[in-house]
Design a protein around this motif. Sequence first.
Motif, PDB file in Angstrom:
ATOM      1  N   SER A  74       0.813  -1.219   0.000  1.00 34.93           N
ATOM      2  CA  SER A  74       0.000   0.000   0.000  1.00 34.93           C
ATOM      3  C   SER A  74       0.844   1.266   0.000  1.00 34.93           C
ATOM      4  CB  SER A  74      -0.946   0.000   1.207  1.00 34.93           C
ATOM      5  OG  SER A  74      -0.218   0.020   2.419  1.00 34.93           O
ATOM      6  N   THR A  75       2.093   1.184   0.497  1.00 36.75           N
ATOM      7  CA  THR A  75       2.952   2.374   0.520  1.00 36.75           C
ATOM      8  C   THR A  75       3.932   2.434  -0.651  1.00 36.75           C
ATOM      9  OG1 THR A  75       4.565   1.279   1.951  1.00 36.75           O
ATOM     10  CG2 THR A  75       2.821   2.547   3.034  1.00 36.75           C
ATOM     11  N   ALA A  76       4.144   1.306  -1.326  1.00 39.67           N
ATOM     12  CA  ALA A  76       5.095   1.274  -2.448  1.00 39.67           C
ATOM     13  C   ALA A  76       4.578   2.143  -3.593  1.00 39.67           C
ATOM     14  CB  ALA A  76       5.292  -0.163  -2.919  1.00 39.67           C
ATOM     15  N   ASP A  77       5.298   3.217  -3.884  1.00 38.91           N
ATOM     16  CA  ASP A  77       4.840   4.159  -4.913  1.00 38.91           C
ATOM     17  C   ASP A  77       5.822   4.320  -6.065  1.00 38.91           C
ATOM     18  OD1 ASP A  77       6.886   5.528  -3.693  1.00 38.91           O
ATOM     19  OD2 ASP A  77       5.729   7.350  -3.270  1.00 38.91           O
ATOM     20  N   HIS A  78       6.843   3.449  -6.092  1.00 36.27           N
ATOM     21  CA  HIS A  78       7.902   3.567  -7.108  1.00 36.27           C
ATOM     22  C   HIS A  78       7.841   2.345  -8.027  1.00 36.27           C
ATOM     23  CE1 HIS A  78      12.398   4.770  -7.851  1.00 36.27           C
ATOM     24  NE2 HIS A  78      11.802   4.353  -8.965  1.00 36.27           N
ATOM     25  N   LEU A  79       7.448   2.558  -9.269  1.00 37.39           N
ATOM     26  CA  LEU A  79       7.385   1.480 -10.250  1.00 37.39           C
ATOM     27  C   LEU A  79       8.765   1.254 -10.863  1.00 37.39           C
ATOM     28  CD1 LEU A  79       5.962  -0.520 -12.166  1.00 37.39           C
ATOM     29  CD2 LEU A  79       5.379   1.447 -13.626  1.00 37.39           C
ATOM     30  N   VAL A  80       9.231   0.013 -10.794  1.00 40.06           N
ATOM     31  CA  VAL A  80      10.476  -0.366 -11.461  1.00 40.06           C
ATOM     32  C   VAL A  80      10.114  -1.286 -12.620  1.00 40.06           C
ATOM     33  CG1 VAL A  80      12.734  -1.470 -11.236  1.00 40.06           C
ATOM     34  CG2 VAL A  80      11.781  -0.190  -9.307  1.00 40.06           C
ATOM     35  N   MET A  81      10.331  -0.801 -13.837  1.00 37.29           N
ATOM     36  CA  MET A  81      10.066  -1.593 -15.039  1.00 37.29           C
ATOM     37  C   MET A  81      11.347  -2.302 -15.446  1.00 37.29           C
ATOM     38  SD  MET A  81       6.887  -1.386 -16.162  1.00 37.29           S
ATOM     39  CE  MET A  81       7.162  -2.072 -17.806  1.00 37.29           C
ATOM     40  N   MET A  82      11.306  -3.626 -15.501  1.00 31.67           N
ATOM     41  CA  MET A  82      12.479  -4.411 -15.872  1.00 31.67           C
ATOM     42  C   MET A  82      12.241  -5.006 -17.255  1.00 31.67           C
ATOM     43  SD  MET A  82      13.606  -5.990 -12.187  1.00 31.67           S
ATOM     44  CE  MET A  82      15.361  -5.855 -12.580  1.00 31.67           C
ATOM     45  N   VAL A  83      13.171  -4.726 -18.158  1.00 30.65           N
ATOM     46  CA  VAL A  83      12.976  -5.041 -19.574  1.00 30.65           C
ATOM     47  C   VAL A  83      14.045  -6.035 -20.030  1.00 30.65           C
ATOM     48  CG1 VAL A  83      12.655  -4.060 -21.869  1.00 30.65           C
ATOM     49  CG2 VAL A  83      12.167  -2.659 -19.845  1.00 30.65           C
ATOM     50  N   HIS A  84      13.617  -7.143 -20.632  1.00 30.05           N
ATOM     51  CA  HIS A  84      14.543  -8.180 -21.087  1.00 30.05           C
ATOM     52  C   HIS A  84      15.130  -7.838 -22.449  1.00 30.05           C
ATOM     53  CE1 HIS A  84      11.641  -9.612 -24.034  1.00 30.05           C
ATOM     54  NE2 HIS A  84      10.713  -9.623 -23.085  1.00 30.05           N
ATOM     55  N   GLY A  85      16.082  -8.659 -22.874  1.00 26.20           N
ATOM     56  CA  GLY A  85      16.737  -8.459 -24.158  1.00 26.20           C
ATOM     57  C   GLY A  85      16.131  -9.300 -25.263  1.00 26.20           C
ATOM     58  N   ILE A  86      16.868  -9.450 -26.359  1.00 26.22           N
ATOM     59  CA  ILE A  86      16.365 -10.147 -27.531  1.00 26.22           C
ATOM     60  C   ILE A  86      16.100 -11.617 -27.214  1.00 26.22           C
ATOM     61  CG2 ILE A  86      18.554 -10.923 -28.600  1.00 26.22           C
ATOM     62  CD1 ILE A  86      17.393  -9.574 -31.227  1.00 26.22           C
TER      63      ILE A  86
END
Length: 337
Positions: free
Chosen positions: A32-44
């Motif tokens: 409920s307090t986590a407000d930071h989105l971390v987008m993790m993007v893979h490779g080919i």
Amino acid sequence: MENGKLHNGGVSSSETFNGGEDVYSSKQSDVSTADHLVMMVHGILGSASDWKFGAEQFVRNLPDKVFVHCSERNMAKLSLDGVDVMGERLAEEVLDVVKRRPGLKKISFVAHSVGGVVARYAIGKLYRPPRTENGQKFSDDTSEEGSKGTIAGLAPINFITVASPHLGSRGNKQVPFLFGVTAFEKAAGLCVHWIFKKTGRHLFLNEDEGKPPLLRRMVEDDGELRFMSALSSFKRRVAYSNVGYDHIVGWGTSSIRRNNELPKWEDSLSKKYPHIVYQEHCKACDGEQSESVLKEGDQFDKLEEELVTGLSRVSWEKIDVSFHSSRNRFAAHSVIQ
């Protein structure tokens, strides 16, 4: 829509409707307090599972602060559709996550290999400049002192790439398994589309439907795609690179350096992180500084020089790693994740 919720030592994960994976704390109070989105993007040819370990570590260390999403909108063969198509898909995926999590306020990206270039395209699509009090947009200023703007309506914090081919894969030992042999590098540029299709054409800096190469256009704001404004809006930009044993992405292209700028590295700088062999904070530099370097240097590829110059207009933290003492050193391109 979520299904298949799993718990692993204080970390929960669930598969999302589009095939990606959300990773977050098992404690509802943390979520409920986590407000930071971390987008993790893979490779080919990758998938969301490529970042599973990293995602769990983020949540374990920052359980009440981060909500991590491992992207899979461009999984497997979809990663051959081109940097632009993948970037559009990733941008849509970010918006979907933000819509599902209305409490998010900040955003960071952590991207591996070609995912780093795809993420740069996506943020150009998602960037919105700030508005003045009377609702007018600020002037288009890509300097770090200029206006910052938002990414998908969130405050941009960290943009981190890991072994990403920012300067493309054409010539200049940017694909190490070609051994720097000019004939091999030229041949690869001509036939890469047979294997890696449109993504390969983009990485080898081929013209894109009569336009300049896409990676060249991505070092400027290109119409509604505000590539450099978006990149400069982040508080930090970090490029992790392999100094050797990465047979797919060369040191220069992943660290955004010219050949004559590659530093001499030491065995290790830290007991805690023994694979880190060099670190530097590169301040933003203007075109005139870059031109002086060009006059002094070796034989530069003009297009590659334009990419270095463009990306150097913002500051970067550059962290060079080496797995020369590891049994897995020949898999450095994957191990660096």
